[in-house]
Design a protein around this motif. Sequence first.
Motif, PDB file in Angstrom:
ATOM      1  N   GLN A 168     -11.634  -6.976   7.136  1.00 29.81           N
ATOM      2  CA  GLN A 168     -10.368  -7.684   6.991  1.00 29.81           C
ATOM      3  C   GLN A 168      -9.209  -6.694   7.010  1.00 29.81           C
ATOM      4  OE1 GLN A 168     -10.276 -10.284   3.650  1.00 29.81           O
ATOM      5  NE2 GLN A 168      -8.243 -11.072   4.079  1.00 29.81           N
ATOM      6  N   MET A 169      -8.204  -7.002   7.817  1.00 25.16           N
ATOM      7  CA  MET A 169      -7.005  -6.177   7.879  1.00 25.16           C
ATOM      8  C   MET A 169      -6.146  -6.433   6.642  1.00 25.16           C
ATOM      9  SD  MET A 169      -6.924  -4.569  10.942  1.00 25.16           S
ATOM     10  CE  MET A 169      -5.241  -4.376  11.507  1.00 25.16           C
ATOM     11  N   ILE A 170      -5.464  -5.395   6.190  1.00 28.70           N
ATOM     12  CA  ILE A 170      -4.420  -5.582   5.187  1.00 28.70           C
ATOM     13  C   ILE A 170      -3.153  -5.939   5.951  1.00 28.70           C
ATOM     14  CG2 ILE A 170      -3.062  -4.510   3.361  1.00 28.70           C
ATOM     15  CD1 ILE A 170      -5.415  -2.599   2.887  1.00 28.70           C
ATOM     16  N   THR A 171      -2.672  -7.156   5.772  1.00 32.48           N
ATOM     17  CA  THR A 171      -1.571  -7.634   6.610  1.00 32.48           C
ATOM     18  C   THR A 171      -0.223  -7.549   5.916  1.00 32.48           C
ATOM     19  OG1 THR A 171      -0.712  -9.473   7.937  1.00 32.48           O
ATOM     20  CG2 THR A 171      -1.964 -10.051   5.950  1.00 32.48           C
ATOM     21  N   PHE A 172       0.720  -7.002   6.650  1.00 27.13           N
ATOM     22  CA  PHE A 172       2.121  -6.984   6.240  1.00 27.13           C
ATOM     23  C   PHE A 172       2.941  -7.836   7.207  1.00 27.13           C
ATOM     24  CE2 PHE A 172       0.280  -3.312   4.268  1.00 27.13           C
ATOM     25  CZ  PHE A 172       0.909  -3.215   3.046  1.00 27.13           C
ATOM     26  N   ALA A 189      -5.971   1.881  11.440  1.00 30.76           N
ATOM     27  CA  ALA A 189      -6.103   2.239  10.027  1.00 30.76           C
ATOM     28  C   ALA A 189      -6.341   1.015   9.143  1.00 30.76           C
ATOM     29  CB  ALA A 189      -4.848   2.975   9.567  1.00 30.76           C
ATOM     30  N   GLY A 190      -6.486  -0.171   9.761  1.00 33.67           N
ATOM     31  CA  GLY A 190      -6.741  -1.394   8.999  1.00 33.67           C
ATOM     32  C   GLY A 190      -5.499  -2.034   8.425  1.00 33.67           C
ATOM     33  N   LEU A 191      -4.335  -1.711   9.009  1.00 31.54           N
ATOM     34  CA  LEU A 191      -3.062  -2.223   8.519  1.00 31.54           C
ATOM     35  C   LEU A 191      -2.365  -2.992   9.633  1.00 31.54           C
ATOM     36  CD1 LEU A 191      -1.920   1.135   6.907  1.00 31.54           C
ATOM     37  CD2 LEU A 191      -2.757  -0.851   5.632  1.00 31.54           C
ATOM     38  N   GLN A 192      -1.929  -4.193   9.361  1.00 29.77           N
ATOM     39  CA  GLN A 192      -1.241  -4.995  10.367  1.00 29.77           C
ATOM     40  C   GLN A 192       0.245  -5.081  10.042  1.00 29.77           C
ATOM     41  OE1 GLN A 192      -2.222  -9.185  10.649  1.00 29.77           O
ATOM     42  NE2 GLN A 192      -1.655  -9.251  12.812  1.00 29.77           N
ATOM     43  N   ALA A 217       6.417  -7.148   5.667  1.00 32.80           N
ATOM     44  CA  ALA A 217       6.570  -8.184   4.646  1.00 32.80           C
ATOM     45  C   ALA A 217       6.518  -7.548   3.264  1.00 32.80           C
ATOM     46  CB  ALA A 217       5.464  -9.226   4.778  1.00 32.80           C
ATOM     47  N   ASN A 218       7.407  -7.973   2.408  1.00 34.62           N
ATOM     48  CA  ASN A 218       7.433  -7.524   1.013  1.00 34.62           C
ATOM     49  C   ASN A 218       7.296  -8.761   0.127  1.00 34.62           C
ATOM     50  OD1 ASN A 218       7.764  -5.788  -1.226  1.00 34.62           O
ATOM     51  ND2 ASN A 218       9.969  -6.164  -1.274  1.00 34.62           N
ATOM     52  N   PHE A 219       6.168  -9.464   0.312  1.00 36.41           N
ATOM     53  CA  PHE A 219       5.949 -10.737  -0.354  1.00 36.41           C
ATOM     54  C   PHE A 219       5.146 -10.535  -1.643  1.00 36.41           C
ATOM     55  CE2 PHE A 219       6.003 -12.872   4.113  1.00 36.41           C
ATOM     56  CZ  PHE A 219       7.385 -12.772   4.142  1.00 36.41           C
ATOM     57  N   PRO A 220       5.238 -11.456  -2.584  1.00 39.15           N
ATOM     58  CA  PRO A 220       4.599 -11.274  -3.887  1.00 39.15           C
ATOM     59  C   PRO A 220       3.081 -11.094  -3.860  1.00 39.15           C
ATOM     60  CG  PRO A 220       6.272 -12.973  -4.024  1.00 39.15           C
ATOM     61  CD  PRO A 220       6.147 -12.632  -2.575  1.00 39.15           C
ATOM     62  N   THR A 246      -0.062  -6.348  -2.865  1.00 43.00           N
ATOM     63  CA  THR A 246      -0.191  -5.552  -4.080  1.00 43.00           C
ATOM     64  C   THR A 246       0.443  -4.169  -3.928  1.00 43.00           C
ATOM     65  OG1 THR A 246      -2.311  -4.557  -3.446  1.00 43.00           O
ATOM     66  CG2 THR A 246      -2.388  -6.711  -4.556  1.00 43.00           C
ATOM     67  N   ILE A 247       0.693  -3.532  -5.061  1.00 45.01           N
ATOM     68  CA  ILE A 247       1.228  -2.176  -5.066  1.00 45.01           C
ATOM     69  C   ILE A 247       0.253  -1.220  -4.383  1.00 45.01           C
ATOM     70  CG2 ILE A 247       1.858  -0.239  -6.539  1.00 45.01           C
ATOM     71  CD1 ILE A 247       3.950  -2.390  -6.521  1.00 45.01           C
ATOM     72  N   THR A 248      -1.036  -1.425  -4.594  1.00 41.52           N
ATOM     73  CA  THR A 248      -2.049  -0.583  -3.950  1.00 41.52           C
ATOM     74  C   THR A 248      -1.956  -0.683  -2.435  1.00 41.52           C
ATOM     75  OG1 THR A 248      -3.557  -0.808  -5.829  1.00 41.52           O
ATOM     76  CG2 THR A 248      -4.528  -0.151  -3.713  1.00 41.52           C
ATOM     77  N   GLU A 249      -1.786  -1.889  -1.924  1.00 41.71           N
ATOM     78  CA  GLU A 249      -1.670  -2.075  -0.475  1.00 41.71           C
ATOM     79  C   GLU A 249      -0.392  -1.441   0.067  1.00 41.71           C
ATOM     80  OE1 GLU A 249      -4.208  -6.264  -0.262  1.00 41.71           O
ATOM     81  OE2 GLU A 249      -2.077  -6.279  -0.746  1.00 41.71           O
TER      82      GLU A 249
END
Length: 355
Positions: free
Chosen positions: A3-7, A313-316, A332-335, A338-341
């Motif tokens: 799963q990608m970490i999506t921004f 790198a697994g980041l969108q 995206a800076n949505f709630p 997470t801070i880790t992401e």
Amino acid sequence: MSQMITFYPGPSKVYPQIEKYLQDAFHSGILSVNHRSDVFMEMLRSTIESVKAKLDIPADYEVYFVSSATECWEIIAQSLIGSSSLHIYNGAFGEKWLEYTAKIKPGAEGFSFGLNEAPDIEELNIDLGHDVICITHNETSNGTALPLLFHSDLRSLTNQIIAVDATSSMAGAILPWKDADVWYASVQKCFGLPAGMAVMVVSPAAIHRAEQVADRSFYNSLLFTRENFLKYQTPYTPNALGIYLLGRVMEHVAPIVNVASEIHERAREWYAFLPENGYELLVNHRSVQSDTVIAVQADREKVTRIKSMARQAGLQLGNGYGKWKETSFRIANFPAITITEISLLRNFLFTISRS
């Protein structure tokens, strides 16, 4: 598939609790419940009350759930505009709202303003008698936001209906509810939910205006929608799962004053980090920078390379949009993010800025 970490700024990351809520929804039987039943009406009532409480919506404003922000454009045009509307915009979605409305009400007029400025109140011709003034609180396409002072200044100048697109800020920012009459947002952004539903918040003045227009020609007319929601029902077979998930999310999120404070601080850090590491912001003036969507500009080749390396790198990252499609990317800076992401993305951007 990993799963990608999506921004991506919508549809964006959903809250991780959604996985459990989906299972709970299935086992509860709510997905098969008749939408005229007491069980459904109680769920709808509870969800509306939770939304109003957590977002600090005024008691006399009403909340409805519809299919999308685009449907809100249609409801506003059909039910609130007699002949003309004024659309104030500086990006693709504000302009699309104007174009869509003009197909229904040809008297729609536009006023465009620059990327790094707020619209000049004195140039708006508010006294021309437009039925509805349409503004975009947070322009998703370019990462701009209207200052709070603009909303209060506009409200002080007119008693006309003011409608606000808050698609990428509702549930992530404190909204000046009383400074406008209709607010709407899709849930796939700051609400941290799957796409397929929108929240529409309506003032008593907007309801009065709808009664004057008296449109009942469509299944989604504001009056017909309201009549059903007052009974905790809907004028159509609803997205019961979306309503259920929204209610559950509203149970666990903090009050909006706390959420907005955290999002604002994250945005402040983003706007400091990016220029310090060689990234050029699309929007330079802090007074009109969005807290929830950050846009970075570069030439086409650099944007393509950064997005490609991020995927590896697994980041969108979010694509640019409209006139900035090829020369920007959005974060995206949505709630639900997470801070880790965020740290992972910052580390990636820091590393490639040194390469």
